[in-house]
Scaffold this motif. Sequence first.
Motif, short mmCIF file in Angstrom:
data_model
loop_
_atom_site.label_atom_id
_atom_site.label_comp_id
_atom_site.label_asym_id
_atom_site.label_seq_id
_atom_site.Cartn_x
_atom_site.Cartn_y
_atom_site.Cartn_z
N UNK A 69 0.94 -1.54 -0.24
CA UNK A 69 -0.25 -0.02 0.43
C UNK A 69 0.78 1.65 0.28
N UNK A 70 2.22 1.18 1.09
CA UNK A 70 2.82 2.62 0.90
C UNK A 70 3.44 3.16 -0.70
N UNK A 71 3.80 2.62 -1.73
CA UNK A 71 4.09 3.41 -2.52
C UNK A 71 3.07 3.78 -3.46
N UNK A 72 1.29 3.23 -3.54
CA UNK A 72 0.19 3.82 -4.12
C UNK A 72 0.28 4.80 -3.39
N UNK A 73 0.21 4.95 -1.75
CA UNK A 73 -0.56 6.02 -1.42
C UNK A 73 0.35 7.15 -1.28
N UNK A 74 1.61 6.81 -0.63
CA UNK A 74 2.63 8.27 -1.32
C UNK A 74 2.59 8.82 -2.68
N UNK A 75 2.01 8.00 -2.93
CA UNK A 75 2.53 8.40 -4.99
C UNK A 75 0.87 9.22 -5.53
N UNK A 76 -0.34 8.91 -4.17
CA UNK A 76 -1.18 9.15 -5.06
C UNK A 76 -1.67 10.84 -4.87
N UNK A 77 -1.60 11.49 -6.15
CA UNK A 77 -2.62 13.19 -5.69
C UNK A 77 -3.64 13.57 -5.54
#
Length: 162
Positions: A69-77
């Motif tokens: 989940x971390x990279x998806x969350x981190x990169x969500x504008x």
Amino acid sequence: MVAGTFTKTFFSTIFNKVHCLAQDGRDNGFGNGYVWAGSLESGIQIATHHKKPVMVIIHKSWCSACKNLKPKFANSAEIQSLSKHFVMVNLVDEEEPKNNTFSPDGTYIPRILFISPKGLVDHDIYNEEGSSQHKYFYSRPEQIAKSMRRVLEKYKYEQFDV
């Protein structure tokens, strides 16, 4: 007159100390594009002062679903944009509260919970697209953003600082 000046100075110092704690938070892999509160306690304190809701992410450093989940969350504008209306808190490993209020349907991870601007966990906001057994589990940024929008709609009568 002196007492009034002292009181103003005292509360200004306390507020500035609490406000600064928001800058002390670590992203723990969820993205340094967010402003993270330093702890759950400081996050709730900031939120009640500013009349903002809190988003709490509870996760573990060893959890594969959390790592996913971390990279998806981190990169969500979209989440980043919505996060400006929230006090953001992420709790890893031993920072997880032992209080059952933060595990309403189990201790699975990751869990994302929302706290009202008055400081109460809102069990009515959950992943409507997810499992009925794990209502606070999110695997996609779209699901998280949907819940964030629901929180903002629910508390639209509250005054939010931007």
